[in-house]
Every structure is written in C-alpha cells, then in structure tokens.
Design a protein around this motif. Structure first.
Motif, PDB file in Angstrom:
ATOM      1  N   ASN A  43       2.174   1.563   0.110  1.00 34.34           N
ATOM      2  CA  ASN A  43       1.741   1.490   1.519  1.00 34.34           C
ATOM      3  C   ASN A  43       3.001   1.481   2.377  1.00 34.34           C
ATOM      4  O   ASN A  43       4.112   1.298   1.864  1.00 34.34           O
ATOM      5  N   PHE A  44       2.831   1.706   3.689  1.00 32.99           N
ATOM      6  CA  PHE A  44       4.004   1.912   4.527  1.00 32.99           C
ATOM      7  C   PHE A  44       4.958   0.718   4.525  1.00 32.99           C
ATOM      8  O   PHE A  44       6.179   0.886   4.451  1.00 32.99           O
ATOM      9  N   GLU A  45       4.419  -0.489   4.590  1.00 34.57           N
ATOM     10  CA  GLU A  45       5.292  -1.664   4.654  1.00 34.57           C
ATOM     11  C   GLU A  45       6.186  -1.738   3.415  1.00 34.57           C
ATOM     12  O   GLU A  45       7.377  -2.033   3.499  1.00 34.57           O
ATOM     13  N   ASN A  66       6.075  -8.765   5.578  1.00 41.02           N
ATOM     14  CA  ASN A  66       4.886  -8.565   6.424  1.00 41.02           C
ATOM     15  C   ASN A  66       4.780  -9.654   7.490  1.00 41.02           C
ATOM     16  O   ASN A  66       4.406  -9.380   8.625  1.00 41.02           O
ATOM     17  N   SER A 152      -2.778  -4.242   8.903  1.00 39.78           N
ATOM     18  CA  SER A 152      -1.556  -3.582   8.420  1.00 39.78           C
ATOM     19  C   SER A 152      -0.873  -2.877   9.592  1.00 39.78           C
ATOM     20  O   SER A 152      -1.439  -2.748  10.681  1.00 39.78           O
ATOM     21  N   HIS A 153       0.324  -2.372   9.324  1.00 41.80           N
ATOM     22  CA  HIS A 153       1.086  -1.657  10.352  1.00 41.80           C
ATOM     23  C   HIS A 153       0.260  -0.493  10.905  1.00 41.80           C
ATOM     24  O   HIS A 153       0.103  -0.341  12.117  1.00 41.80           O
ATOM     25  N   ALA A 154      -0.311   0.319   9.993  1.00 37.46           N
ATOM     26  CA  ALA A 154      -1.071   1.503  10.415  1.00 37.46           C
ATOM     27  C   ALA A 154      -2.357   1.102  11.130  1.00 37.46           C
ATOM     28  O   ALA A 154      -2.663   1.618  12.215  1.00 37.46           O
ATOM     29  N   ALA A 171      -7.315   4.009   8.531  1.00 39.50           N
ATOM     30  CA  ALA A 171      -6.061   3.255   8.407  1.00 39.50           C
ATOM     31  C   ALA A 171      -5.247   3.770   7.227  1.00 39.50           C
ATOM     32  O   ALA A 171      -4.023   3.913   7.310  1.00 39.50           O
ATOM     33  N   LYS A 172      -5.939   4.095   6.134  1.00 40.02           N
ATOM     34  CA  LYS A 172      -5.242   4.590   4.932  1.00 40.02           C
ATOM     35  C   LYS A 172      -4.581   5.947   5.226  1.00 40.02           C
ATOM     36  O   LYS A 172      -3.443   6.197   4.830  1.00 40.02           O
ATOM     37  N   ASP A 175      -1.576   5.393   7.276  1.00 44.23           N
ATOM     38  CA  ASP A 175      -0.581   4.778   6.395  1.00 44.23           C
ATOM     39  C   ASP A 175       0.135   5.858   5.561  1.00 44.23           C
ATOM     40  O   ASP A 175       1.367   5.865   5.451  1.00 44.23           O
TER      41      ASP A 175
END
Ligand SMILES: CC(C)(COP(=O)(O)OP(=O)(O)OC[C@H]1O[C@@H](n2cnc3c(N)ncnc32)[C@H](O)[C@@H]1OP(=O)(O)O)[C@@H](O)C(=O)NCCC(=O)NCCS
Length: 376
Positions: A43-45, A66, A152-154, A171-172, A175
C-alpha cells in the motif's frame, strides 16, 4: 572536444539504491521490489516508508509511520493563506505556494539534521493531500473537510475532496495509482530537488522546486494533456484521422514516449485495466474507447521509433472516473512523488556535492560598450 549533452541525456549524477528502470525490458523496481508486486501486494504508506527508509517496515514501524502522518495532516497554519489564494489559480501553482509557505511554519525549519529533514518531508507528505482537497473545495465555494485519522492516505484524500467516504475499491485504486507514481529514478523533478538541496538549502525548498518542475506537460502535466487530447478527438471513429493529422503537424501524442523506456512503461500495464474497469463501471466507455483507438493508431505509427504509451496515457481516465478534476491530476502525481523526492534528497545529502554543470559559451567576447544614445 566539448560534448554538450542536451537534456543531460544519459548523464549519471549519483549512485543510487532507490530505483532501477530497465527501459528496454519494461521493468521498474523500487529498492529492488518490482512495481507490479508492490502495486498488487503493498500500500502507498508502506511504499513511501520503503523509499524513504530503504526497507519495508515492520508492523510497529508502519504503525508509527501512519500515526505520524495522521497527526500531521492538518493545515491550520496555512488556512488563512489558502483562503487568499485566487480561486482561478492552477492547483499546481497553489500547491507549490502552499508547500513553500508550510516551510515557514515548521518549528524545525532551521534544523537541517537528517532526522529533522525526514520529519519535514513526512509533514509535507501528510499535508499535501489536505492542501489539494481544501483548495478544490474552497474554489467551488465549499468548506474544507478535515482529515479522518482512521482512513488511509488514499481514502483520506478522496474523502476530503468529496466529503463522502470512498468505497474500498475506489480507495484501493487511488492507492495503486499513488504507488505507481511514487518514484521514478532521476527524472526532471527529482533532479530539481537534488539541485536545490545540493546547495544545502532545505527539504521545503527542494519539494517546492520539484513541484514547479513537475508542472510541465512534458513531465507531470502529461496526464491532464492526454485526457484533454481524448476529449478533443471526441469519438473513437475519429482516432486514426487524429493521429495522422497530429503526426503530420509534428505534434506529440501526449502520454507517449519516454526518455528511458524504449518499450512499454510497466506502470501503463497496471493502469490500463483499471481505466477500463472504472470506465465500464461509470458508463463512460466512449472516452476510454477513443483512448484505445488513438493508442492503437499511435503505436502503429510510432513503435518503429520506440515510442510507446507511458503511465500518463491512461492515468487521466482513472483519475477523472474517480471524480477528480483534470487540473488536479498533476497534484495527485505530486502527492505520491513527494516520497520519491524525499528519498532522493536524503540520498543526495549523504554524499553531497554542489551540482554545478557548465554551459559551453558560443557568444562573442571583448565587445566595446556603446552608450545608449549611440545605439541604433
Ligand atoms: C517524454 C518525452 C518528453 C521524452 O522526451 P525526449 O527523450 O527528450 O525525446 P524527444 O522529445 O527529443 O523526442 C525524440 C523524437 O521522438 C519524437 N517523439 C517523442 N515523443 C513523442 C510523442 N509523444 N509523440 C510523437 N512523437 C514523439 C520527437 O518528436 C522526436 O522526433 P525527432 O527526432 O524527429 O525530432 C517525450 O517523449 C514527450 O514529449 N512525450 C509526450 C509527453 C509525455 O507523455 N510525457 C510524460 C512522460 S512520463
């Protein structure tokens, strides 16, 4: 003999362990991991952590990473400025200005130690989506939406933009797009960041330089330009004629070609099926089909010159089907690329030398100064 390397083509400016592009074989690796595997499993983070710190985080490391992002997403310190920025400004100009302003509010502004520099980069990483979403709402006469620490960030970005929680799949998808855009070796904007920091300037100045460089249609602006191109074509049946005409006029097909890839951009391979999925789901197949027909015609015309579609070709279709306005696309790229810029800036500082190339002078010398009244 002096050799002028126009565009610094094929010039190495440093040794690096961040990113490897095999342009002949369509391969891209972040810190040794293939982009396909990261897009599928990570995932992006986690990817941002990997780029900045050099290895995948443990559960504890990711959790504190996070938490740092969640604690730093607020932008109260620049809200007055945000309200003063003309609503007609291009969002990239707005983001460049806002990031620059953040630097003056950072309590560690004058601390250029490695730890403080990492924290400054992470603050920009955390705040950039909030800035982009807040400006979009302000310019539409709406109040900004505060970040939600549980997202999450996204997901947070999509939430702050629309005020509605995105679906898990939306969101995915964002991401994945952030992962694909997070890093790309010594591209023009990463080089800008490195030039800036090589003077021992600071992280905020480096990222501000990066945003200004990313803006152009030959770099981060290509996704917006590609989408506008599909809109101009208007209909799939007009694709072939459009490509013929454009190439006859020596115009570039946006989202095609790359300095390093001489085969398909692997990020394009991940993006195209997502663009198809979203277009189908949103009932916007005509624009997608136009893009496919333009792509087919352009590949026929350009493959012999080793020009193929790049990541920007379909990313605009993905972003627009996530209800993101075209003039925000470059900022989505920025939101992701801050992680790559930070990684390069930190790596460059580990073995810093002032970047100072030369210009080969071809002008005249020893001219006599002529007073203005005697100049014709
Ligand atoms: C990415 C890009 C800037 C790379 O530039 P570069 O390595 O400096 O290559 P050049 O612009 O010098 O192009 C080399 C040749 O290919 C042609 N070419 C490059 N990209 C082209 C495109 N997208 N469409 C048509 N022709 C293209 C150029 O016209 C030039 O032809 P010439 O030798 O006959 O003059 C360039 O391919 C481009 O402008 N692409 C469109 C914008 C884009 O998608 N950018 C995003 C990159 S991720």
């Amino acid at each position: 003999m002096v050799v002028v390397n126009k565009g610094l083509d094929n010039i190495y400016v440093k040794e690096s362990k961040i990113c490897f592009i095999d342009g002949e074989n369509s391969k891209l690796y972040y810190r040794g991991f293939s982009i396909e595997e990261l897009a599928e499993k990570s995932n992006f983070e986690e990817v941002a952590y990997l780029l900045i710190h050099g290895q995948l985080p443990t559960r504890e490391q990711l959790s504190s990473f996070n938490s740092f992002l969640a604690e730093n997403r607020g932008i109260e310190e620049i809200m007055n400025l945000m309200r003063l920025i003309p609503k007609t400004s291009h969002p990239v100009d707005m983001l460049r200005t806002a990031v620059s302003a953040l630097g003056m509010h950072d309590s560690e502004a004058s601390d250029n130690s490695r730890d403080a520099t990492v924290r400054k980069a992470l603050r920009v990483l955390a705040k950039a989506p909030t800035i982009v979403a807040a400006f979009d709402r302000l310019r539409k006469g709406k109040e900004p939406v505060k970040p939600d620490a549980r997202l999450s960030h996204a997901a947070n970005f999509l939430y702050m933009l629309s005020g509605k929680k995105p679906t898990e799949r939306e969101a995915k998808i964002l991401d994945i797009m952030l992962i694909l855009h997070a890093e790309h070796e010594m591209n023009a904007s990463s080089f800008s960041c490195s030039v800036t920091v090589s003077t021992l300037s600071d992280m905020y100045s480096a990222i501000t330089s990066g945003i200004g460089t990313l803006k152009g249609p030959l770099h981060g602006g290509a996704n917006e330009a590609a989408l506008k191109m599909f809109m101009r074509v208007g209909d799939p049946s007009k694709a072939e004629e459009f490509v013929d005409e454009a190439l006859r006029r020596k115009e570039k097909i946006m989202g095609f070609g790359h300095r390093i890839y001489k085969s398909l951009d692997p990020r394009y391979r991940v993006t195209k099926p997502i663009a198809a999925e979203l277009a189908k789901q949103r009932g916007k197949m005509s624009l997608y089909e136009t893009a496919v027909r333009v792509e087919d015609a352009a590949i026929k015309a350009l493959a012999a010159s080793k020009l193929f579609p790049n990541v920007d070709y379909y990313s605009g279709i993905v972003f627009s089907n996530l209800s993101i306005d075209p003039d925000l696309f470059t900022n989505i790229f920025t939101i992701a690329r801050i992680s790559g810029w930070a990684a390069h800036t930190l790596e460059y500082l580990e073995d810093n030398r002032l970047i100072r190339p030369k210009a080969y002078y071809t002008g005249t010398l020893d001219l006599k100064y002529v007073p203005i009244e005697r100049r014709s």
